[in-house]
Enzyme design. Structure first.
Site, PDB file in Angstrom:
ATOM      1  N   GLY A 197       5.298  -7.463  -1.975  1.00 44.85           N
ATOM      2  CA  GLY A 197       4.256  -7.151  -2.609  1.00 44.85           C
ATOM      3  C   GLY A 197       3.594  -7.206  -1.471  1.00 44.85           C
ATOM      4  CB  ILE A 241       3.444   1.790  -9.518  1.00 44.70           C
ATOM      5  CG1 ILE A 241       4.813   1.616  -8.903  1.00 44.70           C
ATOM      6  CG2 ILE A 241       2.735   3.390  -9.344  1.00 44.70           C
ATOM      7  CD1 ILE A 241       3.548   0.443  -7.512  1.00 44.70           C
ATOM      8  CB  CYS A 286      -4.204   5.446   0.718  1.00 49.05           C
ATOM      9  SG  CYS A 286      -3.443   6.299   1.548  1.00 49.05           S
ATOM     10  NE  ARG A 288      -6.976  -3.774   0.564  1.00 51.71           N
ATOM     11  CZ  ARG A 288      -6.522  -3.787   1.331  1.00 51.71           C
ATOM     12  NH1 ARG A 288      -6.527  -3.396   2.006  1.00 51.71           N
ATOM     13  NH2 ARG A 288      -4.540  -3.924   0.573  1.00 51.71           N
ATOM     14  CD  GLU A 296      -6.207  -0.645  -4.199  1.00 49.95           C
ATOM     15  OE1 GLU A 296      -6.069  -0.682  -2.715  1.00 49.95           O
ATOM     16  OE2 GLU A 296      -5.845   0.146  -4.647  1.00 49.95           O
ATOM     17  CB  THR A 342      -3.589 -11.729  -2.855  1.00 50.27           C
ATOM     18  OG1 THR A 342      -3.571 -11.747  -1.209  1.00 50.27           O
ATOM     19  CG2 THR A 342      -2.022 -11.220  -4.110  1.00 50.27           C
ATOM     20  CG  PHE A 355      -1.363 -11.578   8.430  1.00 48.55           C
ATOM     21  CD1 PHE A 355      -1.959 -11.268   6.739  1.00 48.55           C
ATOM     22  CD2 PHE A 355      -2.043 -11.206   8.791  1.00 48.55           C
ATOM     23  CE1 PHE A 355      -2.857 -10.949   6.488  1.00 48.55           C
ATOM     24  CE2 PHE A 355      -3.504 -10.456   8.872  1.00 48.55           C
ATOM     25  CZ  PHE A 355      -3.767 -10.548   7.596  1.00 48.55           C
TER      26      PHE A 355
HETATM   27  P1  TGC Z   1      -0.342  -4.276  10.733  1.00 53.41           P
HETATM   28  O1  TGC Z   1       0.983  -4.459  11.174  1.00 53.41           O
HETATM   29  O2  TGC Z   1      -1.401  -4.554  11.001  1.00 53.41           O
HETATM   30  O3  TGC Z   1      -0.151  -2.583  10.386  1.00 53.41           O
HETATM   31  C1  TGC Z   1       0.427  -1.428  11.179  1.00 53.41           C
HETATM   32  C2  TGC Z   1      -0.384  -0.551  10.732  1.00 53.41           C
HETATM   33  O4  TGC Z   1      -1.416  -0.213   9.995  1.00 53.41           O
HETATM   34  C3  TGC Z   1      -2.501  -0.137  10.558  1.00 53.41           C
HETATM   35  N1  TGC Z   1      -4.051  -1.529   9.703  1.00 53.41           N
HETATM   36  C4  TGC Z   1      -4.466   0.220   9.363  1.00 53.41           C
HETATM   37  N2  TGC Z   1      -4.599   0.936   8.740  1.00 53.41           N
HETATM   38  C5  TGC Z   1      -6.182   1.091   8.069  1.00 53.41           C
HETATM   39  N3  TGC Z   1      -6.212   0.719   7.658  1.00 53.41           N
HETATM   40  C6  TGC Z   1      -5.218  -1.004   7.756  1.00 53.41           C
HETATM   41  N4  TGC Z   1      -6.341  -1.321   6.032  1.00 53.41           N
HETATM   42  C7  TGC Z   1      -4.983  -0.888   7.969  1.00 53.41           C
HETATM   43  N5  TGC Z   1      -3.992  -2.344   7.983  1.00 53.41           N
HETATM   44  C8  TGC Z   1      -3.406  -2.327   9.140  1.00 53.41           C
HETATM   45  C9  TGC Z   1      -2.767  -1.121  11.661  1.00 53.41           C
HETATM   46  O5  TGC Z   1      -3.268  -0.764  12.203  1.00 53.41           O
HETATM   47  C10 TGC Z   1      -1.144  -0.361  11.921  1.00 53.41           C
HETATM   48  O6  TGC Z   1      -1.323   0.919  12.652  1.00 53.41           O
HETATM   49  P2  TGC Z   1      -0.345   0.989  14.353  1.00 53.41           P
HETATM   50  O7  TGC Z   1      -0.920   2.504  14.418  1.00 53.41           O
HETATM   51  O8  TGC Z   1      -0.749   0.126  15.561  1.00 53.41           O
HETATM   52  O9  TGC Z   1       1.069   0.903  13.526  1.00 53.41           O
HETATM   53  O10 TGC Z   1       0.350  -4.774   9.250  1.00 53.41           O
HETATM   54  P3  TGC Z   1       1.202  -5.544   8.803  1.00 53.41           P
HETATM   55  O11 TGC Z   1       2.398  -5.593   8.383  1.00 53.41           O
HETATM   56  O12 TGC Z   1       1.402  -7.086   9.731  1.00 53.41           O
HETATM   57  O13 TGC Z   1      -0.055  -5.912   7.066  1.00 53.41           O
HETATM   58  C11 TGC Z   1      -1.083  -6.339   7.608  1.00 53.41           C
HETATM   59  C12 TGC Z   1      -1.678  -6.116   6.062  1.00 53.41           C
HETATM   60  C13 TGC Z   1      -0.828  -7.761   5.297  1.00 53.41           C
HETATM   61  C14 TGC Z   1      -3.297  -7.039   5.950  1.00 53.41           C
HETATM   62  C15 TGC Z   1      -1.423  -5.289   5.737  1.00 53.41           C
HETATM   63  O14 TGC Z   1       0.255  -5.338   5.433  1.00 53.41           O
HETATM   64  C16 TGC Z   1      -1.611  -5.610   3.861  1.00 53.41           C
HETATM   65  O15 TGC Z   1      -2.650  -4.771   3.940  1.00 53.41           O
HETATM   66  N6  TGC Z   1      -1.099  -6.231   2.648  1.00 53.41           N
HETATM   67  C17 TGC Z   1      -1.608  -6.170   1.214  1.00 53.41           C
HETATM   68  C18 TGC Z   1      -0.785  -4.847   0.878  1.00 53.41           C
HETATM   69  C19 TGC Z   1      -1.258  -4.467  -0.426  1.00 53.41           C
HETATM   70  O16 TGC Z   1      -2.733  -3.873  -0.064  1.00 53.41           O
HETATM   71  N7  TGC Z   1      -1.253  -3.236  -1.362  1.00 53.41           N
HETATM   72  C20 TGC Z   1      -1.752  -2.713  -1.888  1.00 53.41           C
HETATM   73  C21 TGC Z   1      -0.755  -1.741  -3.033  1.00 53.41           C
HETATM   74  S1  TGC Z   1      -1.185  -0.438  -3.713  1.00 53.41           S
HETATM   75  C22 TGC Z   1      -2.646  -1.143  -5.129  1.00 53.41           C
HETATM   76  O17 TGC Z   1      -2.246  -2.545  -5.439  1.00 53.41           O
HETATM   77  C23 TGC Z   1      -2.883  -0.621  -6.082  1.00 53.41           C
HETATM   78  S2  TGC Z   1      -3.893  -1.142  -7.195  1.00 53.41           S
HETATM   79  C24 TGC Z   1      -3.927  -0.003  -8.519  1.00 53.41           C
HETATM   80  C25 TGC Z   1      -5.427   0.154  -9.484  1.00 53.41           C
HETATM   81  O18 TGC Z   1      -4.857  -0.302 -10.271  1.00 53.41           O
HETATM   82  O19 TGC Z   1      -6.509  -0.266  -8.977  1.00 53.41           O
HETATM   83  P1  FAD Z   2       3.612 -11.533  -3.519  1.00 52.35           P
HETATM   84  O1  FAD Z   2       2.890 -10.747  -2.559  1.00 52.35           O
HETATM   85  O2  FAD Z   2       4.721 -12.027  -3.732  1.00 52.35           O
HETATM   86  O3  FAD Z   2       2.035 -13.326  -3.145  1.00 52.35           O
HETATM   87  C1  FAD Z   2       2.208 -14.154  -4.164  1.00 52.35           C
HETATM   88  C2  FAD Z   2       0.952 -15.047  -3.721  1.00 52.35           C
HETATM   89  O4  FAD Z   2       1.546 -15.483  -2.291  1.00 52.35           O
HETATM   90  C3  FAD Z   2       0.097 -14.646  -3.704  1.00 52.35           C
HETATM   91  O5  FAD Z   2      -1.408 -15.274  -3.557  1.00 52.35           O
HETATM   92  C4  FAD Z   2      -0.401 -14.271  -1.970  1.00 52.35           C
HETATM   93  O6  FAD Z   2      -2.003 -14.243  -1.685  1.00 52.35           O
HETATM   94  C5  FAD Z   2       0.631 -15.316  -1.766  1.00 52.35           C
HETATM   95  N1  FAD Z   2       0.489 -14.912  -0.286  1.00 52.35           N
HETATM   96  C6  FAD Z   2       1.744 -13.885   0.037  1.00 52.35           C
HETATM   97  N2  FAD Z   2       1.746 -13.703   1.454  1.00 52.35           N
HETATM   98  C7  FAD Z   2       0.953 -14.877   2.182  1.00 52.35           C
HETATM   99  C8  FAD Z   2       0.656 -15.986   3.398  1.00 52.35           C
HETATM  100  N3  FAD Z   2       0.914 -14.561   4.574  1.00 52.35           N
HETATM  101  N4  FAD Z   2      -0.488 -16.415   3.654  1.00 52.35           N
HETATM  102  C9  FAD Z   2      -0.449 -16.945   2.304  1.00 52.35           C
HETATM  103  N5  FAD Z   2      -0.474 -16.285   1.186  1.00 52.35           N
HETATM  104  C10 FAD Z   2       0.323 -15.054   0.981  1.00 52.35           C
HETATM  105  N6  FAD Z   2       1.361  -1.651  -6.114  1.00 52.35           N
HETATM  106  C11 FAD Z   2       1.717  -0.193  -5.852  1.00 52.35           C
HETATM  107  O7  FAD Z   2       2.126  -0.181  -4.806  1.00 52.35           O
HETATM  108  N7  FAD Z   2       0.798   0.270  -7.044  1.00 52.35           N
HETATM  109  C12 FAD Z   2      -0.212   0.780  -7.836  1.00 52.35           C
HETATM  110  O8  FAD Z   2      -0.786   1.151  -8.314  1.00 52.35           O
HETATM  111  C13 FAD Z   2       0.027  -1.158  -8.654  1.00 52.35           C
HETATM  112  N8  FAD Z   2      -0.914  -1.124  -9.199  1.00 52.35           N
HETATM  113  C14 FAD Z   2      -0.810  -2.959 -10.381  1.00 52.35           C
HETATM  114  C15 FAD Z   2      -1.147  -3.081 -11.304  1.00 52.35           C
HETATM  115  C16 FAD Z   2      -1.638  -4.032 -11.980  1.00 52.35           C
HETATM  116  C17 FAD Z   2      -2.116  -4.654 -12.885  1.00 52.35           C
HETATM  117  C18 FAD Z   2      -1.183  -5.015 -10.593  1.00 52.35           C
HETATM  118  C19 FAD Z   2      -1.026  -6.958 -11.315  1.00 52.35           C
HETATM  119  C20 FAD Z   2      -0.189  -5.531  -9.741  1.00 52.35           C
HETATM  120  C21 FAD Z   2      -0.077  -3.895  -9.221  1.00 52.35           C
HETATM  121  N9  FAD Z   2       0.352  -3.391  -7.908  1.00 52.35           N
HETATM  122  C22 FAD Z   2       0.672  -2.160  -7.825  1.00 52.35           C
HETATM  123  C23 FAD Z   2       1.164  -4.450  -7.103  1.00 52.35           C
HETATM  124  C24 FAD Z   2      -0.360  -5.209  -6.339  1.00 52.35           C
HETATM  125  O9  FAD Z   2      -0.439  -4.491  -5.015  1.00 52.35           O
HETATM  126  C25 FAD Z   2       1.073  -6.592  -5.678  1.00 52.35           C
HETATM  127  O10 FAD Z   2       0.903  -7.308  -6.571  1.00 52.35           O
HETATM  128  C26 FAD Z   2      -0.283  -7.185  -4.452  1.00 52.35           C
HETATM  129  O11 FAD Z   2       0.147  -6.485  -3.412  1.00 52.35           O
HETATM  130  C27 FAD Z   2       0.573  -8.608  -4.531  1.00 52.35           C
HETATM  131  O12 FAD Z   2       2.300  -8.572  -4.227  1.00 52.35           O
HETATM  132  P2  FAD Z   2       2.976  -9.467  -4.742  1.00 52.35           P
HETATM  133  O13 FAD Z   2       2.145  -9.147  -6.868  1.00 52.35           O
HETATM  134  O14 FAD Z   2       4.817  -9.272  -4.562  1.00 52.35           O
HETATM  135  O15 FAD Z   2       2.810 -11.479  -4.482  1.00 52.35           O
END
Ligand code: TGC
Ligand code: FAD
Length: 388
Positions: free
Chosen positions: A141, A167, A242, A247, A367, A369, A387
């Site tokens: 996640g 998703i 993306c 965000r 997007e 946490t 991290f």
């Molecule tokens: P890290 O080593 O820092 O970065 C890997 C590569 O990515 C680049 N990068 C970025 N580029 C553009 N924008 C950003 N915000 C970027 N953050 C990092 C970075 O420069 C590097 O590039 P390169 O060329 O040097 O390789 O990566 P890390 O593995 O240490 O992770 C950093 C961290 C924790 C911030 C990242 O993994 C993260 O953002 N985690 C959160 C995951 C997340 O947000 N998932 C969302 C899934 S999609 C979703 O939730 C949709 S909800 C949809 C809805 O219903 O609205």
């Molecule tokens: P985890 O990563 O397991 O985290 C659990 C807890 O641990 C959280 O409190 C977190 O902040 C904490 N934690 C984790 N790592 C650390 C750290 N290093 N330090 C301190 N605390 C930490 N994803 C997609 O790809 N596409 C989508 O369209 C999409 N839609 C979503 C829709 C809904 C309704 C929801 C609920 C989620 C969706 N997601 C989607 C997934 C979402 O992006 C993830 O739930 C989110 O990134 C967190 O991952 P996780 O739920 O596995 O929690």
């Protein structure tokens, strides 16, 4: 001079251009006239209000800040204002528009081939094709680098294996943008609905973001043609870039949910009488209302500032994290405070507050946490990553 408007205390309206106001008013009208009455039933049933994708497409809201291929190419602020008004209705509406425009379409627009853009973007902009974005997995996640979904190139085809979880739009999508590990690093793939080896399963019993479909995507020896890969994205930078777009929409959307809760509380406090007077006349209620108005207006100011930076090409991802972290936390505080003003009525679906509060728990988690954005900003402030 006239007193400040309680619904726009800092007169932010005056900071918008005519075009921005027009887009804001159009989306506000859509939400208030066509959607607000239908949202509670859709929320109970667990899906988007009927016909919303096509309506959003007709209004030009899908991929609205992108250029070409049928997209409207509005300013970032205009896109933000649309997110604000949609999420004042329900987070599920903004989620749909975020995933379609800022995740799926943005990925294709930024990293796709010309043929991929021609094939998908015009239909997606019209809302006649729906997209989803699969990055998260059951065991991956916050740390997407730990993903285990793989794509192997053999005999001129890609072979996709693994699963994506949580998703948005998953089972209603015509096209899934799926991120997988390859021998070159993480790559994005376009997987049309109906491809052999690709199935979906909806997440049941959600207590949050119910007016939205959330699904699991399953890939079992799913064969894709060589040109299914997005040619321009290699590495995690692709999907993470993306996320910046989506965000940014949440920064605005969360302020919209907060505004809706504040307005419901203000309205209720003015009409609910206890101890012989409106509860709005009690000092403790006023303190809550002032605190909520402050949170809402601070969030709007922050969103507008980040929007202006984005339009000037100067917005950094760390600043987006700052905004997402602040505005979602503030919206949750506003929702919880508003709920107390509504008393017992606040826990029912007759008022929007509890629905927004429940939705915001998803918005806090997806997007990135709250904790992840705290660490992103913490790293930017100190130069030290915390991290791992
Ligand atoms: P890290 O080593 O820092 O970065 C890997 C590569 O990515 C680049 N990068 C970025 N580029 C553009 N924008 C950003 N915000 C970027 N953050 C990092 C970075 O420069 C590097 O590039 P390169 O060329 O040097 O390789 O990566 P890390 O593995 O240490 O992770 C950093 C961290 C924790 C911030 C990242 O993994 C993260 O953002 N985690 C959160 C995951 C997340 O947000 N998932 C969302 C899934 S999609 C979703 O939730 C949709 S909800 C949809 C809805 O219903 O609205
Ligand atoms: P985890 O990563 O397991 O985290 C659990 C807890 O641990 C959280 O409190 C977190 O902040 C904490 N934690 C984790 N790592 C650390 C750290 N290093 N330090 C301190 N605390 C930490 N994803 C997609 O790809 N596409 C989508 O369209 C999409 N839609 C979503 C829709 C809904 C309704 C929801 C609920 C989620 C969706 N997601 C989607 C997934 C979402 O992006 C993830 O739930 C989110 O990134 C967190 O991952 P996780 O739920 O596995 O929690």
């Amino acid at each position: 001079r006239a007193q400040p408007d309680p619904h726009d205390f800092l007169d932010l309206d005056a900071s918008l251009s005519d075009d921005e106001r027009l887009i804001r008013d159009t989306v506000r009208q859509l939400v208030r006239r066509d959607l607000l009455d239908r949202i509670p039933a859709a929320y109970s049933a667990g899906h988007l209000p009927e016909g919303f994708p096509a309506t959003a497409g007709e209004l030009g809201l899908l991929g609205m800040h992108l250029s070409g291929y049928g997209c409207a190419e509005t300013s970032a602020v205009a896109y933000g204002l649309a997110c604000l008004e949609l999420e004042a209705g329900d987070s599920g509406l903004r989620s749909f528009v975020s995933v379609q425009g800022s995740l799926a379409m943005f990925a294709i627009r930024s990293y796709g081939s010309e043929a991929q853009k021609q094939r998908w973007l015009p239909e997606m902009a019209r809302g006649t094709a729906i997209g989803c974005f699969g990055l998260t997995e059951p065991d991956s996640g916050s740390d997407p680098s730990s993903m285990i979904t793989t794509a192997r190139f053999e005999d001129g085809e890609w072979l996709l294996n693994g699963a994506k979880m949580w998703i948005t739009n998953g089972s209603i999508a015509d096209i899934a943008v799926v991120w997988a590990k390859t021998s070159d690093g993480v790559r994005g793939f376009l997987v049309p609905r109906g491809t052999a080896g690709f199935t979906t399963r909806d997440v049941a019993n959600k207590m949050s973001l119910r007016a939205s479909t959330t699904s699991e995507l399953l890939f079992q020896d799913c064969r894709l043609p060589a040109d299914a890969v997005l040619p321009e994205a290699v590495g995690l930078r692709g999907p993470l870039s993306c996320l910046n777009e989506a965000r940014f929409g949440i920064v605005w959307g969360a302020a919209g949910a907060a505004r809706a809760c504040f307005e419901a509380a203000l309205d209720y406090a003015g009409t609910r009488t206890q101890f012989g007077r409106p509860i709005a006349g009690f000092q403790l209620t006023q303190q809550k209302l002032v605190s909520m108005a402050t949170q809402v207006n601070n969030s709007l100011l922050l969103a507008l500032h980040l929007g202006r930076l984005k339009d000037a090409g100067r917005l950094h991802p760390h600043q987006v994290s700052f905004g997402k972290r602040h505005n979602v936390a503030a919206a949750l505080e506003v929702a919880r405070e508003a709920r107390t003003i509504l008393g017992a009525n606040g826990i029912t679906g007759e008022y929007p507050v509890m629905r927004h509060m429940a939705n915001l728990e998803s918005v806090l988690t997806y997007e990135g946490t709250g904790e992840i954005h705290t660490l992103v900003v913490g790293q930017a402030l100190t130069g030290l990553g915390a991290f791992h």
